[in-house]
Design an enzyme around this catalytic site. Structure first.
Site, PDB file in Angstrom:
ATOM      1  N   ARG A 129       0.859  -1.190   0.000  1.00  0.00           N
ATOM      2  CA  ARG A 129       0.000   0.000   0.000  1.00  0.00           C
ATOM      3  C   ARG A 129       0.891   1.235   0.000  1.00  0.00           C
ATOM      4  O   ARG A 129       2.101   1.127   0.155  1.00  0.00           O
ATOM      5  CB  ARG A 129      -0.933  -0.006   1.216  1.00  0.00           C
ATOM      6  CG  ARG A 129      -0.255  -0.489   2.476  1.00  0.00           C
ATOM      7  CD  ARG A 129      -0.706   0.200   3.711  1.00  0.00           C
ATOM      8  NE  ARG A 129      -0.500   1.633   3.675  1.00  0.00           N
ATOM      9  CZ  ARG A 129       0.657   2.234   3.902  1.00  0.00           C
ATOM     10  NH1 ARG A 129       1.764   1.539   4.152  1.00  0.00           N
ATOM     11  NH2 ARG A 129       0.753   3.546   3.852  1.00  0.00           N
ATOM     12  N   GLY A 130       0.267   2.385  -0.200  1.00  0.00           N
ATOM     13  CA  GLY A 130       1.032   3.615  -0.372  1.00  0.00           C
ATOM     14  C   GLY A 130       1.250   3.859  -1.848  1.00  0.00           C
ATOM     15  O   GLY A 130       1.685   2.964  -2.583  1.00  0.00           O
ATOM     16  N   ALA A 131       0.923   5.079  -2.303  1.00  0.00           N
ATOM     17  CA  ALA A 131       0.913   5.355  -3.745  1.00  0.00           C
ATOM     18  C   ALA A 131       2.226   4.995  -4.456  1.00  0.00           C
ATOM     19  O   ALA A 131       2.208   4.298  -5.480  1.00  0.00           O
ATOM     20  CB  ALA A 131       0.548   6.818  -3.992  1.00  0.00           C
ATOM     21  N   ARG A 190      -6.739  -0.395  -7.352  1.00  0.00           N
ATOM     22  CA  ARG A 190      -7.051   0.686  -6.406  1.00  0.00           C
ATOM     23  C   ARG A 190      -7.166   1.991  -7.191  1.00  0.00           C
ATOM     24  O   ARG A 190      -6.185   2.417  -7.808  1.00  0.00           O
ATOM     25  CB  ARG A 190      -5.991   0.808  -5.306  1.00  0.00           C
ATOM     26  CG  ARG A 190      -5.961  -0.373  -4.352  1.00  0.00           C
ATOM     27  CD  ARG A 190      -5.345  -0.044  -3.013  1.00  0.00           C
ATOM     28  NE  ARG A 190      -6.231   0.725  -2.171  1.00  0.00           N
ATOM     29  CZ  ARG A 190      -5.870   1.258  -0.998  1.00  0.00           C
ATOM     30  NH1 ARG A 190      -4.626   1.121  -0.575  1.00  0.00           N
ATOM     31  NH2 ARG A 190      -6.725   1.941  -0.274  1.00  0.00           N
ATOM     32  N   GLN A 240      -2.918   2.149   9.937  1.00  0.00           N
ATOM     33  CA  GLN A 240      -1.579   2.247   9.341  1.00  0.00           C
ATOM     34  C   GLN A 240      -0.619   3.034  10.232  1.00  0.00           C
ATOM     35  O   GLN A 240       0.576   2.762  10.255  1.00  0.00           O
ATOM     36  CB  GLN A 240      -1.648   2.916   7.961  1.00  0.00           C
ATOM     37  CG  GLN A 240      -2.381   2.112   6.906  1.00  0.00           C
ATOM     38  CD  GLN A 240      -3.823   2.566   6.758  1.00  0.00           C
ATOM     39  OE1 GLN A 240      -4.470   2.923   7.735  1.00  0.00           O
ATOM     40  NE2 GLN A 240      -4.333   2.551   5.544  1.00  0.00           N
ATOM     41  N   ASP A 272      -1.889  10.508  -2.122  1.00  0.00           N
ATOM     42  CA  ASP A 272      -2.088   9.542  -3.193  1.00  0.00           C
ATOM     43  C   ASP A 272      -2.343  10.212  -4.535  1.00  0.00           C
ATOM     44  O   ASP A 272      -2.163   9.599  -5.578  1.00  0.00           O
ATOM     45  CB  ASP A 272      -3.258   8.613  -2.851  1.00  0.00           C
ATOM     46  CG  ASP A 272      -2.881   7.646  -1.742  1.00  0.00           C
ATOM     47  OD1 ASP A 272      -2.604   6.484  -2.053  1.00  0.00           O
ATOM     48  OD2 ASP A 272      -2.827   8.066  -0.570  1.00  0.00           O
ATOM     49  N   ASN A 303      -5.617  12.244   0.362  1.00  0.00           N
ATOM     50  CA  ASN A 303      -4.795  11.394   1.219  1.00  0.00           C
ATOM     51  C   ASN A 303      -5.722  10.552   2.082  1.00  0.00           C
ATOM     52  O   ASN A 303      -6.948  10.671   2.005  1.00  0.00           O
ATOM     53  CB  ASN A 303      -3.844  12.247   2.075  1.00  0.00           C
ATOM     54  CG  ASN A 303      -2.761  11.409   2.742  1.00  0.00           C
ATOM     55  OD1 ASN A 303      -2.151  10.551   2.100  1.00  0.00           O
ATOM     56  ND2 ASN A 303      -2.521  11.629   4.014  1.00  0.00           N
ATOM     57  N   LYS A 304      -5.130   9.706   2.896  1.00  0.00           N
ATOM     58  CA  LYS A 304      -5.905   8.799   3.736  1.00  0.00           C
ATOM     59  C   LYS A 304      -7.001   9.542   4.501  1.00  0.00           C
ATOM     60  O   LYS A 304      -6.792  10.648   4.977  1.00  0.00           O
ATOM     61  CB  LYS A 304      -4.970   8.088   4.713  1.00  0.00           C
ATOM     62  CG  LYS A 304      -5.633   7.019   5.573  1.00  0.00           C
ATOM     63  CD  LYS A 304      -6.377   5.967   4.773  1.00  0.00           C
ATOM     64  CE  LYS A 304      -5.529   5.258   3.759  1.00  0.00           C
ATOM     65  NZ  LYS A 304      -6.312   4.301   2.939  1.00  0.00           N
TER      66      LYS A 304
END
Length: 352
Positions: free
Chosen positions: A48-50, A91, A198, A239, A249-250
């Site tokens: 995960r994470g762009a 995603r 996270q 992201d 973002n998250k």
């Protein structure tokens, strides 16, 4: 993350990814040998994470080509197209995914005259390049970002924009690492980041591994700490950034930005140029992924929500450009407070 754990690593025949769903309790790697298996790993949050998603997607294309390189040309082409499609659907919010797939597709178009084994080699070589580039970019970004943090800074971050979200070093956490490498005393507040935790599981773990002082808080504590003067700056990852400087973002980032503005605390976003999507005028156009409702019901096998309750689970929110003090990129710092239409585009095009 330097010498500790590699988020993604090539083992000679497959891409291995540290399984981020079970950190910090166990360190295990999952090997993927096709585009479909990489797409599943992205969708299931193994990786995960762009930036890390972009690197993984590049390997997914290469692995599909390697898998099919001795098949008939129509089978090779069909499988590769299906691989691109599966990866693109994995995603929707992280633009690095589409940036990496676009780069691989252009390679395919450029080298159509090559035979399939040669093409597979070119794809793999490019995936390796993207991984190495990501680490170099994060280190450059970290140095720029470190210049914004005075010695002794107490910095809040949300979600995990660390080495685990990238090929190494990290975006927001890369700023902290670089500041510490420069001799600054930095202490970190990590939001736990509901519902996938996270911050609690990954950011806190990374900082403990590096011996960078870290304090874990719940998502609803940051306003209290800001009001008491205990936070000097906020640094998060992203992201996707729209052409006007709006940032996705998250989920929960927007609330942190509003609180930071209320308390006159600088709010910085660390983002590689590949995360800036000039095709979208504003953040309203950024697709927001809705994830499975089970993530909200509880955690893993422990459910605390009553059966029958309605649940929403948007994975991201959009922070308007006016709440973002600056964008930290690998090519320098962009003052977001004075950003006008076209300026971000000019900056990106000049530095690509």
């Amino acid at each position: 993350m330097g010498n500790h754990v590699e988020t993604l690593r090539w083992n000679g025949s497959a891409i291995e990814m540290i399984d981020q769903r079970i950190l910090p309790h166990r360190i295990e790697y999952i090997a993927c040998d096709s585009a479909q298996s990489v797409a599943k790993a992205i969708r299931d949050m193994v990786v995960r994470g762009a930036p890390a998603i972009g690197v993984a997607a590049a390997y997914g294309v290469a692995l599909e080509a390697i898998l099919r390189k001795n098949e008939a040309s129509n089978v090779f082409s069909t499988s590769l197209e299906e691989g691109f499609k599966a990866l693109a659907a994995s995603r929707p919010t992280a633009v690095n995914l589409f940036w990496a797939l676009d780069r691989m597709r252009k390679l395919w178009e450029t080298h159509q005259a090559k035979n399939q084994p040669e093409l597979a080699d070119i794809f793999l070589g490019t995936a390796h390049e993207i991984l190495e580039e990501d680490i170099r970019i994060n280190r450059a970004m970290g140095e720029y970002g470190a210049s914004l943090l005075p010695d002794g800074s107490r910095v809040l971050t949300h979600c995990n924009a660390g080495a685990l979200a990238t090929a190494g070093h990290g975006t927001a956490l890369g700023v902290f690492r670089s500041a510490v490498e420069a001799g600054k005393r930095i202490s970190v507040f990590a939001d736990e980041t509901r519902p996938f935790l996270q911050g609690a599981r990954l950011t806190a773990w990374e900082m403990v591994q590096e011996n960078i002082p870290v304090t874990l808080i719940t998502d609803n504590m940051s306003g209290h700490l800001m009001s008491r003067g205990e936070i000097d700056a906020v640094v998060v990852g992203t992201d996707r950034v729209a052409a006007n400087g709006d940032v996705a973002n998250k989920i929960g980032t927007y609330m942190v930005a509003v609180l930071a503005k209320r308390h006159n605390i600088p709010f910085y976003v660390a983002c590689p140029l590949s995360t800036i999507d000039l095709s979208l005028a504003t953040g309203e156009e950024i697709p927001i992924e809705e994830r499975p409702v089970d993530e909200i019901k509880g955690f893993r096998d422990c459910h605390w929500a009553p059966e029958g309750v309605s649940i929403r689970n948007p994975a991201f929110d959009v922070t308007p450009a006016e709440l973002v003090t600056a964008l930290i990129t690998e090519k320098g710092i962009v003052d977001n407070t004075t950003l006008t239409a076209g300026e971000l585009a000019d900056f990106v095009k000049k530095n690509q």
